[in-house]
Design an enzyme around this catalytic site. Structure first.
Site, PDB file in Angstrom:
ATOM      1  CG  HIS A 151      -3.332   6.965   3.150  1.00  0.00           C
ATOM      2  ND1 HIS A 151      -3.506   6.873   4.505  1.00  0.00           N
ATOM      3  CD2 HIS A 151      -3.038   5.713   2.709  1.00  0.00           C
ATOM      4  CE1 HIS A 151      -3.323   5.620   4.889  1.00  0.00           C
ATOM      5  NE2 HIS A 151      -3.041   4.892   3.819  1.00  0.00           N
TER       6      HIS A 151
ATOM      7  CG  ASP B 173      -2.064  -0.910   1.167  1.00  0.00           C
ATOM      8  OD1 ASP B 173      -2.108  -1.732   0.233  1.00  0.00           O
ATOM      9  OD2 ASP B 173      -2.935  -0.830   2.055  1.00  0.00           O
TER      10      ASP B 173
ATOM     11  CG  HIS C 175       2.316  -0.040   4.367  1.00  0.00           C
ATOM     12  ND1 HIS C 175       2.092  -0.961   5.383  1.00  0.00           N
ATOM     13  CD2 HIS C 175       1.166   0.681   4.241  1.00  0.00           C
ATOM     14  CE1 HIS C 175       0.866  -0.800   5.854  1.00  0.00           C
ATOM     15  NE2 HIS C 175       0.283   0.185   5.184  1.00  0.00           N
TER      16      HIS C 175
ATOM     17  CG  HIS D 118      -4.457   2.804  -0.515  1.00  0.00           C
ATOM     18  ND1 HIS D 118      -5.401   2.092   0.198  1.00  0.00           N
ATOM     19  CD2 HIS D 118      -3.484   3.141   0.392  1.00  0.00           C
ATOM     20  CE1 HIS D 118      -5.018   1.988   1.449  1.00  0.00           C
ATOM     21  NE2 HIS D 118      -3.870   2.631   1.610  1.00  0.00           N
TER      22      HIS D 118
END
Length: 285
Positions: free
Chosen positions: A160, A105, A250, A156
């Site tokens: 964020h 991510d 990540h 995503h």
């Protein structure tokens, strides 16, 4: 103790839930994997810990991932089943064949993403990258590299945010802008969406479906964002490995050098212990 012994003794996560078939279906959901597996996985609670005598020992590399057909972004037939407006994200994959999914991510980040791509390429493995629009727009070359290697790129959001705390208009903008930049750089719009912080609500599910995306959560959180050390991240993946598991890591959002080193360590062990690292596929008519 060897890695093979570690995986043999591990608690395998066999309680795979059925696919969500409609908007009103609740419960943890499993989805199809890229090897063509179909149909819902059996439901139930996780089984007891596996012992050495429960099954024949696996031969090293006997279940390594065969290359997908060709490279570049996956070809989507015109008969792709449109996503339903769901109440929960998918949390795992159909684990038959000991399939697992690795996800990354917050990227792409030129400091860490290229090393992750090289490691995956070295083992002929495909993964999922849930990218943020503000990162993707600056590093479109990395999205094109993901496409060339056959990885799946998901949405995503743009910046964020915690989607459950912002307006519906901004939720839609965060998702739609990111889909646009992914389509421009990757070559096609994303089919998957992951909410930052795992914060979902009805608006998120609705807008995701309207934009043609299915929601995907995770089964195993490596907590690599806390920078616990590469060894700890590796242990978490090894201890949590099991059929159907979706691993969250990540490749941006901070110092991800530990995540890069951990991948180099645990990926060969997963493959040698019989796990098939693959990517999910959407259903087609």
């Amino acid at each position: 103790m060897t890695k093979d012994q570690m995986f043999t003794r591990r608690h395998l996560l066999t309680g795979v839930a059925a696919l969500l078939g409609a908007a009103g279906t609740a419960g943890t959901a499993a989805l199809l994997v890229g090897d063509g597996a179909s149909g819902p996985a059996p439901t139930g609670s996780p089984g007891p810990a596996a012992g050495p005598g429960d099954r024949p020992a696996l031969k090293p590399s006997s279940y390594r991932l065969r290359p997908l057909t060709g490279y570049g972004p996956p070809t989507r037939p015109r008969t792709l089943v449109p996503p339903a407006v769901r109440r929960e994200p998918f949390m795992r994959v159909d684990g038959r064949g000991r399939s697992m999914v690795l996800t990354f991510d917050d990227g792409p980040d030129p400091r860490y993403t290229p090393d992750i791509l090289r490691t995956l390429r070295g083992h002929d493995v495909r993964a999922m990258f849930f990218v943020c629009g503000e990162m993707a727009v600056q590093h479109q070359d990395l999205l094109r590299e993901m496409a060339d290697d056959g990885h799946v790129v998901g949405n995503h959001t743009w910046s964020h945010p915690r989607l459950t705390t912002i307006s519906r208009a901004r939720v839609h903008s965060e998702m739609a802008r990111t889909s646009e930049i992914i389509e421009k750089a990757y070559g096609e719009p994303p089919l998957w969406f992951r909410a930052p912080f795992g914060a979902w609500n009805r608006a998120v599910f609705r807008f995701g479906a309207e934009l043609g995306m299915e929601p995907l959560g995770w089964t195993l959180d490596t907590l690599d964002w806390r920078t616990p050390g590469a060894h700890t991240i590796t242990e978490r993946v090894e201890d949590g490995a099991g059929p159907g598991v979706v691993v969250l890591s990540h490749d941006a959002g901070g110092d991800r050098s530990q995540s890069v080193r951990a991948l180099r360590d645990y990926l060969p062990g997963l493959l040698d212990s019989g796990y098939r690292i693959t990517v999910p596929r959407r259903k087609y008519v």
